[in-house]
Design a protein around this motif. Structure first.
Motif, PDB file in Angstrom:
ATOM      1  N   THR A 235       0.834  -1.205   0.000  1.00 17.57           N
ATOM      2  CA  THR A 235       0.000   0.000   0.000  1.00 17.57           C
ATOM      3  C   THR A 235       0.868   1.254   0.000  1.00 17.57           C
ATOM      4  O   THR A 235       0.363   2.361   0.190  1.00 17.57           O
ATOM      5  CB  THR A 235      -0.926   0.020   1.230  1.00 17.57           C
ATOM      6  OG1 THR A 235      -0.125  -0.029   2.419  1.00 17.57           O
ATOM      7  CG2 THR A 235      -1.892  -1.151   1.207  1.00 17.57           C
ATOM      8  N   GLU A 236       2.166   1.073  -0.222  1.00 24.24           N
ATOM      9  CA  GLU A 236       3.098   2.190  -0.206  1.00 24.24           C
ATOM     10  C   GLU A 236       2.647   3.277  -1.188  1.00 24.24           C
ATOM     11  O   GLU A 236       2.435   3.030  -2.377  1.00 24.24           O
ATOM     12  CB  GLU A 236       4.499   1.708  -0.587  1.00 24.24           C
ATOM     13  CG  GLU A 236       5.577   2.774  -0.473  1.00 24.24           C
ATOM     14  CD  GLU A 236       5.899   3.163   0.944  1.00 24.24           C
ATOM     15  OE1 GLU A 236       6.323   4.312   1.156  1.00 24.24           O
ATOM     16  OE2 GLU A 236       5.706   2.331   1.851  1.00 24.24           O
ATOM     17  N   GLY A 237       2.487   4.496  -0.680  1.00 25.53           N
ATOM     18  CA  GLY A 237       2.154   5.639  -1.517  1.00 25.53           C
ATOM     19  C   GLY A 237       0.683   5.845  -1.789  1.00 25.53           C
ATOM     20  O   GLY A 237       0.300   6.895  -2.323  1.00 25.53           O
ATOM     21  N   LEU A 238      -0.174   4.881  -1.409  1.00 22.40           N
ATOM     22  CA  LEU A 238      -1.596   5.008  -1.737  1.00 22.40           C
ATOM     23  C   LEU A 238      -2.245   6.201  -1.035  1.00 22.40           C
ATOM     24  O   LEU A 238      -3.017   6.948  -1.641  1.00 22.40           O
ATOM     25  CB  LEU A 238      -2.348   3.725  -1.377  1.00 22.40           C
ATOM     26  CG  LEU A 238      -2.125   2.514  -2.282  1.00 22.40           C
ATOM     27  CD1 LEU A 238      -2.997   1.350  -1.822  1.00 22.40           C
ATOM     28  CD2 LEU A 238      -2.437   2.857  -3.740  1.00 22.40           C
ATOM     29  N   VAL A 239      -1.932   6.373   0.240  1.00 24.87           N
ATOM     30  CA  VAL A 239      -2.591   7.451   0.978  1.00 24.87           C
ATOM     31  C   VAL A 239      -2.195   8.819   0.424  1.00 24.87           C
ATOM     32  O   VAL A 239      -2.970   9.785   0.482  1.00 24.87           O
ATOM     33  CB  VAL A 239      -2.284   7.345   2.490  1.00 24.87           C
ATOM     34  CG1 VAL A 239      -0.834   7.690   2.804  1.00 24.87           C
ATOM     35  CG2 VAL A 239      -3.225   8.243   3.294  1.00 24.87           C
ATOM     36  N   ASP A 240      -0.994   8.906  -0.155  1.00 23.41           N
ATOM     37  CA  ASP A 240      -0.560  10.187  -0.718  1.00 23.41           C
ATOM     38  C   ASP A 240      -1.356  10.573  -1.961  1.00 23.41           C
ATOM     39  O   ASP A 240      -1.414  11.750  -2.326  1.00 23.41           O
ATOM     40  CB  ASP A 240       0.929  10.131  -1.049  1.00 23.41           C
ATOM     41  CG  ASP A 240       1.785  10.032   0.197  1.00 23.41           C
ATOM     42  OD1 ASP A 240       1.533  10.797   1.146  1.00 23.41           O
ATOM     43  OD2 ASP A 240       2.694   9.191   0.236  1.00 23.41           O
ATOM     44  N   VAL A 244      -3.340  14.748  -1.774  1.00 20.20           N
ATOM     45  CA  VAL A 244      -3.132  15.909  -2.653  1.00 20.20           C
ATOM     46  C   VAL A 244      -4.428  16.564  -3.103  1.00 20.20           C
ATOM     47  O   VAL A 244      -4.399  17.615  -3.754  1.00 20.20           O
ATOM     48  CB  VAL A 244      -2.314  15.499  -3.906  1.00 20.20           C
ATOM     49  CG1 VAL A 244      -0.948  14.991  -3.498  1.00 20.20           C
ATOM     50  CG2 VAL A 244      -3.051  14.456  -4.733  1.00 20.20           C
ATOM     51  N   ILE A 245      -5.580  15.983  -2.782  1.00 18.73           N
ATOM     52  CA  ILE A 245      -6.862  16.612  -3.136  1.00 18.73           C
ATOM     53  C   ILE A 245      -6.896  18.027  -2.564  1.00 18.73           C
ATOM     54  O   ILE A 245      -6.556  18.247  -1.401  1.00 18.73           O
ATOM     55  CB  ILE A 245      -8.043  15.777  -2.606  1.00 18.73           C
ATOM     56  CG1 ILE A 245      -8.043  14.392  -3.271  1.00 18.73           C
ATOM     57  CG2 ILE A 245      -9.373  16.485  -2.857  1.00 18.73           C
ATOM     58  CD1 ILE A 245      -9.048  13.425  -2.678  1.00 18.73           C
ATOM     59  N   ASP A 246      -7.323  18.979  -3.364  1.00 16.78           N
ATOM     60  CA  ASP A 246      -7.157  20.388  -2.995  1.00 16.78           C
ATOM     61  C   ASP A 246      -7.809  20.770  -1.679  1.00 16.78           C
ATOM     62  O   ASP A 246      -7.269  21.576  -0.918  1.00 16.78           O
ATOM     63  CB  ASP A 246      -7.631  21.306  -4.129  1.00 16.78           C
ATOM     64  CG  ASP A 246      -9.080  21.065  -4.540  1.00 16.78           C
ATOM     65  OD1 ASP A 246      -9.703  20.121  -4.019  1.00 16.78           O
ATOM     66  OD2 ASP A 246      -9.589  21.832  -5.383  1.00 16.78           O
ATOM     67  N   THR A 247      -8.981  20.204  -1.358  1.00 20.99           N
ATOM     68  CA  THR A 247      -9.680  20.610  -0.134  1.00 20.99           C
ATOM     69  C   THR A 247      -9.249  19.800   1.091  1.00 20.99           C
ATOM     70  O   THR A 247      -9.589  20.158   2.220  1.00 20.99           O
ATOM     71  CB  THR A 247     -11.200  20.415  -0.299  1.00 20.99           C
ATOM     72  OG1 THR A 247     -11.476  19.023  -0.520  1.00 20.99           O
ATOM     73  CG2 THR A 247     -11.727  21.246  -1.449  1.00 20.99           C
ATOM     74  N   VAL A 248      -8.519  18.725   0.877  1.00 13.60           N
ATOM     75  CA  VAL A 248      -8.227  17.768   1.950  1.00 13.60           C
ATOM     76  C   VAL A 248      -7.083  18.235   2.836  1.00 13.60           C
ATOM     77  O   VAL A 248      -6.032  18.661   2.363  1.00 13.60           O
ATOM     78  CB  VAL A 248      -7.905  16.379   1.361  1.00 13.60           C
ATOM     79  CG1 VAL A 248      -7.288  15.460   2.413  1.00 13.60           C
ATOM     80  CG2 VAL A 248      -9.167  15.752   0.793  1.00 13.60           C
ATOM     81  N   ASP A 249      -7.326  18.144   4.140  1.00 11.34           N
ATOM     82  CA  ASP A 249      -6.272  18.396   5.122  1.00 11.34           C
ATOM     83  C   ASP A 249      -5.722  17.072   5.650  1.00 11.34           C
ATOM     84  O   ASP A 249      -4.519  16.913   5.798  1.00 11.34           O
ATOM     85  CB  ASP A 249      -6.811  19.237   6.289  1.00 11.34           C
ATOM     86  CG  ASP A 249      -5.737  19.502   7.330  1.00 11.34           C
ATOM     87  OD1 ASP A 249      -4.557  19.578   6.963  1.00 11.34           O
ATOM     88  OD2 ASP A 249      -6.074  19.616   8.517  1.00 11.34           O
ATOM     89  N   VAL A 250      -6.606  16.122   5.941  1.00  6.99           N
ATOM     90  CA  VAL A 250      -6.183  14.815   6.448  1.00  6.99           C
ATOM     91  C   VAL A 250      -6.664  13.720   5.505  1.00  6.99           C
ATOM     92  O   VAL A 250      -7.837  13.677   5.130  1.00  6.99           O
ATOM     93  CB  VAL A 250      -6.733  14.545   7.864  1.00  6.99           C
ATOM     94  CG1 VAL A 250      -6.419  13.108   8.300  1.00  6.99           C
ATOM     95  CG2 VAL A 250      -6.133  15.528   8.862  1.00  6.99           C
ATOM     96  N   ALA A 251      -5.742  12.844   5.126  1.00  3.30           N
ATOM     97  CA  ALA A 251      -6.076  11.659   4.340  1.00  3.30           C
ATOM     98  C   ALA A 251      -5.723  10.438   5.168  1.00  3.30           C
ATOM     99  O   ALA A 251      -4.711  10.429   5.876  1.00  3.30           O
ATOM    100  CB  ALA A 251      -5.296  11.648   3.033  1.00  3.30           C
TER     101      ALA A 251
END
Length: 315
Positions: A235-240, A244-251
Motif C-alpha cells: 500500500t506504499e504511496g496510496l494514501v498520498d 493531494v486533493i485540494d480541499t483535503v487536510d487529512v487523508a
C-alpha cells in the motif's frame, strides 16, 4: 531514561554482540537506519545482526545488504549484550524482545515515543531516524561508505517524501549533500523506490474507487477491505494519492489485516495526526502517523471517522 548522543556512542562502543531491529511494517527509514547501523557496527568489529519481525517491502530490496536482514524463527534466541531499537518505540518490534534479555537502547525521532523506562535517545526534530544514525556514526568516527550512504539517504528521502514534507530542515539537506558526496545516488534511490508492478497499478485503481470524503472535503478516506487485500502486495504511496486533493487536510488509509485487526495510516497538511492516533494507541509524526485497531473492519472505519470528527465535525 533519556540518554545523550555521547552516551549512545559509548554504549555501542562497549557492547560486543548487538541485535539491531526496527518496527514491523518496515519502511525506508526503518530498513535504511538498521542496515546503515549494522554496517557501521561491523566496521567497528562488533558481532551485529539485524532482525525484523515482519515481511519486508520488495521495493526496498535494492538496499545494500538487504539480504542480511533476518526474520526470527519461533522461539529463536540471540545471545546479545545490547538490543538496539531504531525508528520506533519497543512496543512495535513484534517478537524481537523475546529473543534476548539484553539491555535495550532505543533511538527514535517519533514525538509519540514516551517509553522513558529504557535508555532512550529521542530527537523529535530529526526528519528521520536515519538523520540521527548519521550523527551517531559521526560520533563513532565511522567511515561513511557508499553502501552506508545509500541506506541513510534512502531513509532520509522516503521519510520526508523526497524532501517535500514539513519535517525537512536545513540540516536534512546538509545531511543529504554529505551522503551524495559519500556515494549515494539520488536518481538511483528515486527510481528504485518508485518502482511499481502492474498489479500495484491495478490495486491503485481499485483503491481509488473506495475513496470517501468527509467534513466538507477536509478529510478523505481510502479502504483496503478483506476482498481487496487478497490482491494487495503493497500500500506504499496510496494514501498520498488522496492527500493531494485540494480541499483535503487529512487523508487516511484503512487496511484490513484479519477479521479483528485493521491498520490505519494518516497523512495531513496541517492537523497534528499524531495526537489523533495517540488516543487510539498509535503513534508517529505530526503530519504522518498510524495505529492498529483490534476490531472489525467496519468498527475500525467508524472509530477513525469518530476520532477525526473531534477536529472536523461542524459545531
Amino acid at each position: 531514561m533519556k540518554v545523550t548522543m555521547k552516551e549512545v556512542a559509548e554504549k555501542l562502543k562497549t557492547a560486543k554482540k548487538i541485535l539491531v531491529t526496527a518496527h514491523i511494517h518496515s519502511d525506508g527509514d526503518a530498513l535504511g537506519s538498521t542496515l546503515a547501523m549494522w554496517q557501521a557496527l561491523r566496521q567497528l568489529g562488533k558481532d551485529a545482526q539485524v532482525y525484523i519481525d515482519d515481511e519486508l517491502p520488495a521495493n526496498l530490496a535494492f538496499l545494500p545488504h538487504f539480504d542480511a536482514i533476518k526474520r526470527p524463527a519461533k522461539d529463536e534466541k540471540f545471545d546479545a549484550d545490547l538490543l538496539l531499537v531504531l525508528d520506533t518505540s519497543i512496543d512495535r518490534i513484534g517478537n524481537i524482545r523475546k529473543m534476548t534479555d539484553a539491555p535495550l537502547l532505543n533511538v527514535d525521532h517519533h514525538v509519540t515515543n514516551n517509553n522513558y523506562t529504557n535508555d532512550l535517545y529521542l530527537d523529535s526534530d530529526a526528519a528521520a531516524a536515519c538523520e540521527i544514525v548519521l550523527d551517531i556514526l559521526h560520533e563513532l568516527d565511522v567511515k561513511i561508505t557508499p553502501d552506508i550512504a545509500t541506506c541513510i539517504y534512502t531513509g532520509l528521502a522516503t521519510d520526508t517524501g523526497f524532501f517535500n514534507y514539513s519535517s525537512t530542515t536545513a540540516k536534512t539537506f546538509r545531511a543529504a549533500a554529505e551522503l551524495v558526496e559519500c556515494g549515494a545516488k539520488p536518481n538511483f534511490v528515486a527510481e528504485q523506490t518508485e518502482k511499481r508492478t502492474l498489479n500495484d497499478l491495478k490495486v491503485m485503481t481499485a483503491a481509488l474507487q473506495t475513496v470517501e470524503i468527509y467534513f466538507d472535503g477536509k478529510v478523505a478516506g481510502m479502504f483496503i477491505d478483506e476482498e481487496l487485500e487478497k490482491i494487495v502486495d503493497t500500500t506504499e504511496g496510496l494514501v498520498d494519492l488522496i492527500r493531494v486533493i485540494d480541499t483535503v487536510d487529512v487523508a487516511f488509509l484503512l487496511r484490513w489485516q484479519d477479521e479483528n485487526t485493521s491498520r490505519a495510516s494518516l497523512r495531513s497538511k496541517g492537523t497534528n495526526v499524531s495526537d489523533i492516533v495517540k488516543k487510539l494507541g498509535g503513534g508517529g509524526h505530526v503530519r504522518a502517523a498510524g495505529c492498529t485497531l483490534h476490531m472489525s473492519f467496519e468498527d475500525a472505519k467508524n472509530t477513525i471517522i469518530k476520532a477525526l470528527s473531534e477536529n472536523f465535525a461542524k459545531a
